[in-house]
Scaffold this motif. Structure first.
Motif, PDB file in Angstrom:
ATOM      1  N   ASP A 178      84.805   8.763  41.986  1.00 15.07           N
ATOM      2  CA  ASP A 178      86.075   9.099  41.346  1.00 15.07           C
ATOM      3  C   ASP A 178      85.916  10.180  40.282  1.00 15.07           C
ATOM      4  OD1 ASP A 178      88.843   8.819  41.204  1.00 15.07           O
ATOM      5  OD2 ASP A 178      88.743   7.391  39.542  1.00 15.07           O
ATOM      6  N   GLU A 179      84.984  11.109  40.530  1.00  9.52           N
ATOM      7  CA  GLU A 179      84.838  12.259  39.643  1.00  9.52           C
ATOM      8  C   GLU A 179      85.906  13.287  39.992  1.00  9.52           C
ATOM      9  OE1 GLU A 179      79.967  11.996  39.095  1.00  9.52           O
ATOM     10  OE2 GLU A 179      80.877  13.605  40.272  1.00  9.52           O
ATOM     11  N   SER A 180      86.117  14.219  39.113  1.00  6.35           N
ATOM     12  CA  SER A 180      87.121  15.256  39.356  1.00  6.35           C
ATOM     13  C   SER A 180      86.551  16.623  38.996  1.00  6.35           C
ATOM     14  CB  SER A 180      88.388  14.993  38.539  1.00  6.35           C
ATOM     15  OG  SER A 180      88.101  14.993  37.150  1.00  6.35           O
ATOM     16  N   LEU A 181      87.067  17.641  39.665  1.00  2.96           N
ATOM     17  CA  LEU A 181      86.669  19.018  39.399  1.00  2.96           C
ATOM     18  C   LEU A 181      87.918  19.850  39.142  1.00  2.96           C
ATOM     19  CD1 LEU A 181      83.981  19.609  42.185  1.00  2.96           C
ATOM     20  CD2 LEU A 181      83.543  19.408  39.728  1.00  2.96           C
ATOM     21  N   THR A 182      87.839  20.698  38.122  1.00  7.84           N
ATOM     22  CA  THR A 182      88.948  21.602  37.862  1.00  7.84           C
ATOM     23  C   THR A 182      88.857  22.795  38.807  1.00  7.84           C
ATOM     24  OG1 THR A 182      87.708  22.871  36.212  1.00  7.84           O
ATOM     25  CG2 THR A 182      88.923  20.922  35.436  1.00  7.84           C
ATOM     26  N   LEU A 183      89.929  23.565  38.883  1.00  9.65           N
ATOM     27  CA  LEU A 183      89.933  24.744  39.747  1.00  9.65           C
ATOM     28  C   LEU A 183      88.855  25.753  39.338  1.00  9.65           C
ATOM     29  CD1 LEU A 183      91.291  26.039  42.168  1.00  9.65           C
ATOM     30  CD2 LEU A 183      92.932  27.121  40.606  1.00  9.65           C
ATOM     31  N   PRO A 184      88.661  26.031  38.026  1.00  8.65           N
ATOM     32  CA  PRO A 184      87.560  26.931  37.650  1.00  8.65           C
ATOM     33  C   PRO A 184      86.197  26.404  38.066  1.00  8.65           C
ATOM     34  CG  PRO A 184      89.113  26.740  35.848  1.00  8.65           C
ATOM     35  CD  PRO A 184      89.514  25.705  36.861  1.00  8.65           C
ATOM     36  N   GLN A 185      85.991  25.078  38.004  1.00  8.08           N
ATOM     37  CA  GLN A 185      84.716  24.511  38.423  1.00  8.08           C
ATOM     38  C   GLN A 185      84.477  24.713  39.917  1.00  8.08           C
ATOM     39  OE1 GLN A 185      85.192  20.484  36.533  1.00  8.08           O
ATOM     40  NE2 GLN A 185      83.054  20.836  35.985  1.00  8.08           N
ATOM     41  N   VAL A 186      85.529  24.508  40.707  1.00  8.54           N
ATOM     42  CA  VAL A 186      85.409  24.735  42.151  1.00  8.54           C
ATOM     43  C   VAL A 186      85.059  26.199  42.421  1.00  8.54           C
ATOM     44  CG1 VAL A 186      86.640  24.744  44.355  1.00  8.54           C
ATOM     45  CG2 VAL A 186      86.980  22.859  42.739  1.00  8.54           C
ATOM     46  N   GLY A 187      85.727  27.108  41.685  1.00  3.72           N
ATOM     47  CA  GLY A 187      85.423  28.526  41.833  1.00  3.72           C
ATOM     48  C   GLY A 187      83.981  28.832  41.458  1.00  3.72           C
ATOM     49  N   GLY A 188      83.498  28.207  40.385  1.00  5.05           N
ATOM     50  CA  GLY A 188      82.112  28.411  39.965  1.00  5.05           C
ATOM     51  C   GLY A 188      81.122  27.921  41.003  1.00  5.05           C
ATOM     52  N   MET A 189      81.411  26.773  41.616  1.00  4.52           N
ATOM     53  CA  MET A 189      80.540  26.248  42.668  1.00  4.52           C
ATOM     54  C   MET A 189      80.468  27.208  43.842  1.00  4.52           C
ATOM     55  SD  MET A 189      81.441  22.183  42.815  1.00  4.52           S
ATOM     56  CE  MET A 189      80.242  21.950  44.122  1.00  4.52           C
TER      57      MET A 189
ATOM     58  N   GLU B  25      74.299  13.664  32.193  1.00  3.50           N
ATOM     59  CA  GLU B  25      74.904  14.523  31.179  1.00  3.50           C
ATOM     60  C   GLU B  25      76.115  15.290  31.721  1.00  3.50           C
ATOM     61  OE1 GLU B  25      73.968  15.026  27.915  1.00  3.50           O
ATOM     62  OE2 GLU B  25      72.476  13.425  28.099  1.00  3.50           O
ATOM     63  N   SER B  26      76.392  15.177  33.014  1.00  7.67           N
ATOM     64  CA  SER B  26      77.517  15.924  33.603  1.00  7.67           C
ATOM     65  C   SER B  26      78.131  15.112  34.715  1.00  7.67           C
ATOM     66  CB  SER B  26      77.036  17.287  34.108  1.00  7.67           C
ATOM     67  OG  SER B  26      75.951  17.146  35.023  1.00  7.67           O
ATOM     68  N   SER B  27      77.878  15.496  35.948  1.00 12.85           N
ATOM     69  CA  SER B  27      78.337  14.781  37.136  1.00 12.85           C
ATOM     70  C   SER B  27      77.408  15.139  38.269  1.00 12.85           C
ATOM     71  CB  SER B  27      79.781  15.170  37.487  1.00 12.85           C
ATOM     72  OG  SER B  27      79.834  16.526  37.939  1.00 12.85           O
ATOM     73  N   VAL B  28      77.474  14.370  39.345  1.00  6.40           N
ATOM     74  CA  VAL B  28      76.575  14.622  40.464  1.00  6.40           C
ATOM     75  C   VAL B  28      76.881  15.972  41.108  1.00  6.40           C
ATOM     76  CG1 VAL B  28      78.032  13.382  42.127  1.00  6.40           C
ATOM     77  CG2 VAL B  28      75.582  13.630  42.562  1.00  6.40           C
ATOM     78  N   ALA B  29      78.151  16.373  41.134  1.00  6.65           N
ATOM     79  CA  ALA B  29      78.525  17.660  41.733  1.00  6.65           C
ATOM     80  C   ALA B  29      77.950  18.824  40.927  1.00  6.65           C
ATOM     81  CB  ALA B  29      80.040  17.777  41.822  1.00  6.65           C
ATOM     82  N   VAL B  30      78.094  18.758  39.613  1.00 12.98           N
ATOM     83  CA  VAL B  30      77.600  19.825  38.744  1.00 12.98           C
ATOM     84  C   VAL B  30      76.071  19.886  38.794  1.00 12.98           C
ATOM     85  CG1 VAL B  30      77.410  20.583  36.354  1.00 12.98           C
ATOM     86  CG2 VAL B  30      79.601  19.771  37.216  1.00 12.98           C
ATOM     87  N   ALA B  31      75.417  18.720  38.712  1.00 10.64           N
ATOM     88  CA  ALA B  31      73.952  18.689  38.708  1.00 10.64           C
ATOM     89  C   ALA B  31      73.384  19.257  40.005  1.00 10.64           C
ATOM     90  CB  ALA B  31      73.464  17.251  38.509  1.00 10.64           C
ATOM     91  N   ALA B  32      73.966  18.883  41.142  1.00  8.42           N
ATOM     92  CA  ALA B  32      73.465  19.359  42.432  1.00  8.42           C
ATOM     93  C   ALA B  32      73.639  20.868  42.565  1.00  8.42           C
ATOM     94  CB  ALA B  32      74.183  18.638  43.572  1.00  8.42           C
TER      95      ALA B  32
ATOM     96  N   LEU C  40      81.694  29.072  34.700  1.00 11.68           N
ATOM     97  CA  LEU C  40      82.896  28.379  35.184  1.00 11.68           C
ATOM     98  C   LEU C  40      82.614  26.911  35.485  1.00 11.68           C
ATOM     99  CD1 LEU C  40      84.358  31.075  37.614  1.00 11.68           C
ATOM    100  CD2 LEU C  40      85.250  30.429  35.360  1.00 11.68           C
ATOM    101  N   LEU C  41      81.468  26.644  36.116  1.00 10.10           N
ATOM    102  CA  LEU C  41      81.150  25.279  36.532  1.00 10.10           C
ATOM    103  C   LEU C  41      80.942  24.350  35.348  1.00 10.10           C
ATOM    104  CD1 LEU C  41      80.349  23.336  38.894  1.00 10.10           C
ATOM    105  CD2 LEU C  41      77.999  24.112  38.552  1.00 10.10           C
ATOM    106  N   THR C  42      80.267  24.834  34.319  1.00  9.32           N
ATOM    107  CA  THR C  42      79.921  23.978  33.180  1.00  9.32           C
ATOM    108  C   THR C  42      80.979  23.966  32.085  1.00  9.32           C
ATOM    109  OG1 THR C  42      78.697  25.801  32.151  1.00  9.32           O
ATOM    110  CG2 THR C  42      77.465  24.316  33.593  1.00  9.32           C
ATOM    111  N   GLY C  43      81.899  24.931  32.101  1.00 10.40           N
ATOM    112  CA  GLY C  43      82.953  24.956  31.089  1.00 10.40           C
ATOM    113  C   GLY C  43      82.493  25.419  29.729  1.00 10.40           C
ATOM    114  N   ILE C  44      81.367  26.141  29.640  1.00  8.17           N
ATOM    115  CA  ILE C  44      80.858  26.550  28.332  1.00  8.17           C
ATOM    116  C   ILE C  44      81.697  27.676  27.725  1.00  8.17           C
ATOM    117  CG2 ILE C  44      78.502  25.847  28.810  1.00  8.17           C
ATOM    118  CD1 ILE C  44      77.825  28.684  29.553  1.00  8.17           C
ATOM    119  N   TYR C  45      82.646  28.218  28.494  1.00 13.93           N
ATOM    120  CA  TYR C  45      83.527  29.260  27.968  1.00 13.93           C
ATOM    121  C   TYR C  45      84.638  28.674  27.113  1.00 13.93           C
ATOM    122  CZ  TYR C  45      86.525  27.588  31.733  1.00 13.93           C
ATOM    123  OH  TYR C  45      87.271  26.786  32.557  1.00 13.93           O
ATOM    124  N   ARG C  46      84.826  27.351  27.176  1.00 14.68           N
ATOM    125  CA  ARG C  46      85.935  26.731  26.441  1.00 14.68           C
ATOM    126  C   ARG C  46      85.643  26.703  24.952  1.00 14.68           C
ATOM    127  NH1 ARG C  46      86.930  21.214  29.660  1.00 14.68           N
ATOM    128  NH2 ARG C  46      87.643  20.669  27.579  1.00 14.68           N
TER     129      ARG C  46
END
Length: 297
Positions: A264-275, A92-99, A138-144
């Motif tokens: 080949d997944e990608s992370l936005t800057l806010p996602q990196v900050g959230g992690m 439902e997301s990506s391996v980075a977000v899930a972990a 930030l990680l999940t982007g639910i603020y968008r």
């Protein structure tokens, strides 16, 4: 021995991160999360039975009693939840977000402790929980305003995977106190496989050995359900809880790097900050909690 223990725990976390990455490859090839979870547990059972047989031959019959079996089964329930929800979250997301979501689960264990009155929260713990919640946003982007990066189901599954991991640690710790840890692990993994079995499609499970992806299933099982647990069980005996909580960060970091460079997944800057917020807050609060427990002793 302390250094060896730390390295083994780190190696276990590395293998868990890689198992998530290889599992994500299987999900991309249209395998169901339940099928990946079942075979991860089943392969783990096979390898752990070999370890049990060797241990029995070298050291004699392991200690097995009713209490140990009950706690091992509880640990197996945790493993089943961890494996299944983790791969659902990845799908439902990506391996980075899930972990990373899974790694944030200790904060929510604290919340349950506060609500049940088992523990009184401090200001630092409230701040840590606020930081983790901000990191999840930030990680999940639910603020968008348009659509989140991760579905609500993916967020819930990631957190539930962490709760399952906590149940495994809790159950396995007491199983090892009442009997043999070497015997408890295959029992726990067998319990997990039996619990996952009704959730999966039997024809899909049966097709795995003859499929072109069987090597990936074996990798997920050996790394994520066998060798990693062996390294963890041996290493945690000689590792301080503070050090174990730090090296546990290897898992989400490994999973993230695997996702970026292999999947080949990608992370936005806010996602990196959230992690970074989540990993920093959870590790910090774990260290403070251990320091407070040590001081009280």
């Amino acid at each position: 021995m302390a250094m060896t223990g730390t390295l083994l725990v780190m190696l276990a976390s590395l293998q868990w991160g890689l198992a998530g990455g290889f599992g994500s490859l299987l999900l991309q090839r249209d395998w169901a999360p339940e099928a990946v979870s079942f075979w991860r547990a089943l392969v783990g059972v096979g390898v752990m039975l070999v370890w049990l047989a060797l241990s029995w031959w070298r050291r004699g019959r392991p200690t097995v009693n009713r209490r140990m079996v009950m706690w091992a089964m509880l640990a197996g329930c945790g493993i089943a939840a961890n494996f299944t929800f983790y791969f659902i979250s990845i799908s439902e997301s990506s391996v980075a977000v899930a972990a990373t979501l899974m790694y944030s689960a200790p904060i929510f264990v604290f919340v349950v402790s506060f609500l049940t009155g088992a523990e009184r929260p401090s200001l630092v713990q409230w701040l840590a929980m606020a930081v983790v919640m901000g990191g999840i946003v930030l990680l999940t982007g639910i603020y968008r305003a348009d659509a989140g990066v991760v579905t609500p189901f993916g967020i819930a599954a990631g957190l539930l995977a962490g709760v399952g991991y906590a149940f495994f640690i809790f159950g396995f710790r007491f199983a090892a106190l009442h009997g043999s840890a070497t015997a408890a692990l295959p029992m726990a993994l067998a319990t997990a496989a039996l619990l996952i079995l009704p959730l999966a499609d039997l024809s899909t499970l049966a097709s795995v050995p003859a499929s072109a992806d069987v090597s990936l299933f074996l990798l997920v099982g050996v790394l994520g359900g066998a060798l990693s647990f062996f390294c963890y069980v041996v290493g945690v005996r000689y590792t301080l809880p503070t050090m174990a909580s730090i090296v546990a960060m290897v898992e989400p970091v490994t999973a993230t790097l695997f996702g970026l460079f292999v999947l080949d997944e990608s992370l936005t800057l806010p996602q990196v900050g959230g992690m970074l917020l989540i990993l920093g807050a959870v590790t910090g609060i774990s260290l403070l909690k251990h320091r407070a427990a040590t001081a009280s002793d």
